[in-house]
Design an enzyme around this catalytic site. Structure first.
Site, PDB file in Angstrom:
ATOM      1  N   HIS A   1       0.807  -1.223   0.000  1.00  0.00           N
ATOM      2  CA  HIS A   1       0.000   0.000   0.000  1.00  0.00           C
ATOM      3  C   HIS A   1       0.836   1.268   0.000  1.00  0.00           C
ATOM      4  O   HIS A   1       0.276   2.363  -0.031  1.00  0.00           O
ATOM      5  CB  HIS A   1      -0.968   0.021   1.183  1.00  0.00           C
TER       6      HIS A   1
HETATM    7  C1  UD1 Z   1      -2.154   5.819   5.808  1.00  0.00           C
HETATM    8  C2  UD1 Z   1      -0.794   6.261   6.365  1.00  0.00           C
HETATM    9  C3  UD1 Z   1       0.188   5.093   6.266  1.00  0.00           C
HETATM   10  C4  UD1 Z   1      -0.384   3.835   6.884  1.00  0.00           C
HETATM   11  C5  UD1 Z   1      -1.711   3.521   6.228  1.00  0.00           C
HETATM   12  C6  UD1 Z   1      -2.330   2.277   6.818  1.00  0.00           C
HETATM   13  C7  UD1 Z   1      -0.268   8.650   6.069  1.00  0.00           C
HETATM   14  C8  UD1 Z   1       0.592   9.612   5.341  1.00  0.00           C
HETATM   15  N1  UD1 Z   1      -0.232   7.363   5.638  1.00  0.00           N
HETATM   16  O1  UD1 Z   1      -1.978   5.629   4.415  1.00  0.00           O
HETATM   17  O2  UD1 Z   1       1.376   5.453   6.945  1.00  0.00           O
HETATM   18  O3  UD1 Z   1       0.521   2.771   6.689  1.00  0.00           O
HETATM   19  O4  UD1 Z   1      -2.589   4.635   6.445  1.00  0.00           O
HETATM   20  O5  UD1 Z   1      -3.510   1.944   6.169  1.00  0.00           O
HETATM   21  O6  UD1 Z   1      -0.933   9.027   7.005  1.00  0.00           O
HETATM   22  N2  UD1 Z   1      -9.614   5.054   2.226  1.00  0.00           N
HETATM   23  C9  UD1 Z   1     -10.750   4.307   2.313  1.00  0.00           C
HETATM   24  N3  UD1 Z   1     -11.281   4.103   3.554  1.00  0.00           N
HETATM   25  C10 UD1 Z   1     -10.738   4.603   4.689  1.00  0.00           C
HETATM   26  C11 UD1 Z   1      -9.577   5.387   4.579  1.00  0.00           C
HETATM   27  C12 UD1 Z   1      -9.000   5.585   3.342  1.00  0.00           C
HETATM   28  O7  UD1 Z   1     -11.272   3.819   1.333  1.00  0.00           O
HETATM   29  O8  UD1 Z   1     -11.274   4.362   5.778  1.00  0.00           O
HETATM   30  C13 UD1 Z   1      -9.002   5.260   0.913  1.00  0.00           C
HETATM   31  C14 UD1 Z   1      -9.291   6.628   0.345  1.00  0.00           C
HETATM   32  O9  UD1 Z   1      -9.561   6.485  -1.001  1.00  0.00           O
HETATM   33  C15 UD1 Z   1      -7.979   7.372   0.522  1.00  0.00           C
HETATM   34  C16 UD1 Z   1      -6.947   6.255   0.454  1.00  0.00           C
HETATM   35  O10 UD1 Z   1      -7.604   5.108   1.021  1.00  0.00           O
HETATM   36  O11 UD1 Z   1      -7.789   8.350  -0.430  1.00  0.00           O
HETATM   37  C17 UD1 Z   1      -5.709   6.555   1.224  1.00  0.00           C
HETATM   38  O12 UD1 Z   1      -5.991   6.851   2.585  1.00  0.00           O
HETATM   39  P1  UD1 Z   1      -5.027   7.813   3.459  1.00  0.00           P
HETATM   40  O13 UD1 Z   1      -5.443   7.847   4.877  1.00  0.00           O
HETATM   41  O14 UD1 Z   1      -4.851   9.096   2.780  1.00  0.00           O
HETATM   42  O15 UD1 Z   1      -3.622   7.105   3.380  1.00  0.00           O
HETATM   43  P2  UD1 Z   1      -3.225   5.569   3.412  1.00  0.00           P
HETATM   44  O16 UD1 Z   1      -2.715   5.198   2.087  1.00  0.00           O
HETATM   45  O17 UD1 Z   1      -4.303   4.713   4.016  1.00  0.00           O
END
Ligand code: UD1
Length: 364
Positions: free
Chosen positions: A205
């Site tokens: 991821h």
């Molecule tokens: C975040 C953390 C990363 C951690 C990861 C674990 C940062 C910079 N990164 O990355 O260190 O390893 O979480 O999962 O904080 N989304 C959903 N549902 C949710 C949350 C997110 O579908 O409940 C999707 C959204 O489309 C979003 C994407 O996941 O745009 C990324 O989510 P985001 O929290 O921005 O970063 P992660 O890649 O999850």
């Protein structure tokens, strides 16, 4: 003592905050649990609260997904009035996600003491958003609570004072050890018709691995070669799902993200784990399961020197060769000291039983 504010925002935070909340509760210290809402899905958030027995958040900031600046800014502007209302003496943040740095920065300016759980980890890779979050969070924190001696070395090299640094062990391992028996009782392997030690697990991821479709395809092809010998179960993170377009090689079984207990059960029964996650490098070490990390660096080098992890980069040939070696000759299980289930207790002691660290303005 005024209630201690404890912050969690994203999936890996929930696993880390639970032992801290428990340790404060055992010391009869009131806490206010703040959920920033960085992760909000049932699969990424709600299920973790339910399975780990974390009480519902006392306050929810509901920031949701957005670009780094917008997400960080939303957390900051929602957290500031909350601190004005609560006037805490101490704010605890965990890990390295955007919510961590956002709340640390606001708390430091509010005048509260800031404690960072998992301080001092360094990948020295400035292209990683988490590395920026780690460095900035440590810089504004009063208490640097480190999970391993290498993290302490990093903090000393960066010039932090000894009274700020506490080697407390790994809170994520507190949660793992507390839940392993329940995980082993899960029916997941039976439900998926998997025999223990007959399969591997893959997760990807990191933005550097999955945001570029070409890189993701290259890594999936390498996983496909490994899967020809050892089928791979691949729970797909939402970020990865968004870039997975090409056909997935046979032998790789894509499934939805799993809850904490099921993912622990899946790891514990695996012959090999291939990942770019930080926490999984640590969990596999404690489970004694071989781990290959598909990155060029790790902020958790203790899992290489005192664990089962191996850094294999993103070159498909290197990944496949390393997997063949590890499947033929698994490394000896080892566990770093202080990864013993008592990190939460040591954190409470560092925060409650010693004089507050000096602030720069308080120094001679
Ligand atoms: C975040 C953390 C990363 C951690 C990861 C674990 C940062 C910079 N990164 O990355 O260190 O390893 O979480 O999962 O904080 N989304 C959903 N549902 C949710 C949350 C997110 O579908 O409940 C999707 C959204 O489309 C979003 C994407 O996941 O745009 C990324 O989510 P985001 O929290 O921005 O970063 P992660 O890649 O999850």
């Amino acid at each position: 003592m005024r209630p201690v504010v404890c912050v969690a925002g994203a999936r890996p935070n929930f696993v880390k905050i639970k032992p801290v909340l428990d340790a404060f509760a055992r010391r009869d210290i009131e806490t206010v649990l703040v959920h920033t809402g960085q992760h909000y899905d049932a699969a990424m958030s709600g299920q973790f609260f339910a399975e780990l027995g974390i009480r519902p958040p006392d306050r929810s900031l509901d920031v949701g997904s957005a670009s780094h600046a917008v997400q960080t800014g939303r957390v900051m502007s929602s957290f500031e009035p909350l601190l004005e209302e609560l006037q805490p003496e101490l704010v605890v943040v965990v890990g390295d996600v955007n919510s961590t740095v956002a709340c640390a920065l606001v708390a430091a300016k509010s005048g509260a003491y800031v404690a960072h759980v998992e301080a001092g980890l360094r990948s020295r890779d400035w292209s990683m958003p988490e590395e920026i979050n780690r460095v900035v969070t440590d810089r504004v924190s009063d208490y640097l609570l480190a999970s391993s001696p290498d993290a302490v070395d990093n903090l000393q090299t960066e010039g932090y004072r000894e009274d700020q640094i506490h080697l407390v062990g790994n809170v994520m391992i507190d949660t793992l050890l507390a839940n392993l028996p329940r995980a082993r009782d899960r029916s997941l392997l039976r439900d998926l018709r998997l025999e223990p030690h007959s399969y591997g697990v893959a997760t990807l991821h990191r933005p550097s691995n999955v945001d570029d479709g070409g890189m993701l395809q290259t890594l999936m092809a390498a996983l496909g070669t490994i899967a020809a010998d050892c089928p791979l179960v691949f729970p797909v993170h939402p970020r990865t799902r968004a870039s997975l377009s090409a056909a997935v090689p046979p032998g790789i079984w894509l499934i939805e993200p799993l809850g904490y207990l099921d993912f622990l059960a899946l790891q514990a029964g695996a012959r090999i784990v291939l990942t770019d996650s930080g926490g999984i490098q640590e969990e596999t070490t404690v489970l004694g399961v071989p781990c290959l990390t598909l990155r060029d660096n790790t902020e958790r080098p203790i899992t290489l020197t005192e664990g089962t992890n191996r850094l294999v980069g993103r070159n498909p040939t290197t990944i496949v060769e390393a997997a063949e070696e590890v499947l033929a000759r698994p490394p000896e299980p080892r566990r770093p000291s202080l990864w013993d289930g008592k990190a939460g207790v040591r954190i409470a002691s560092a925060l409650l039983d010693q004089p507050r660290p000096l602030r720069p303005t308080q120094q001679a």
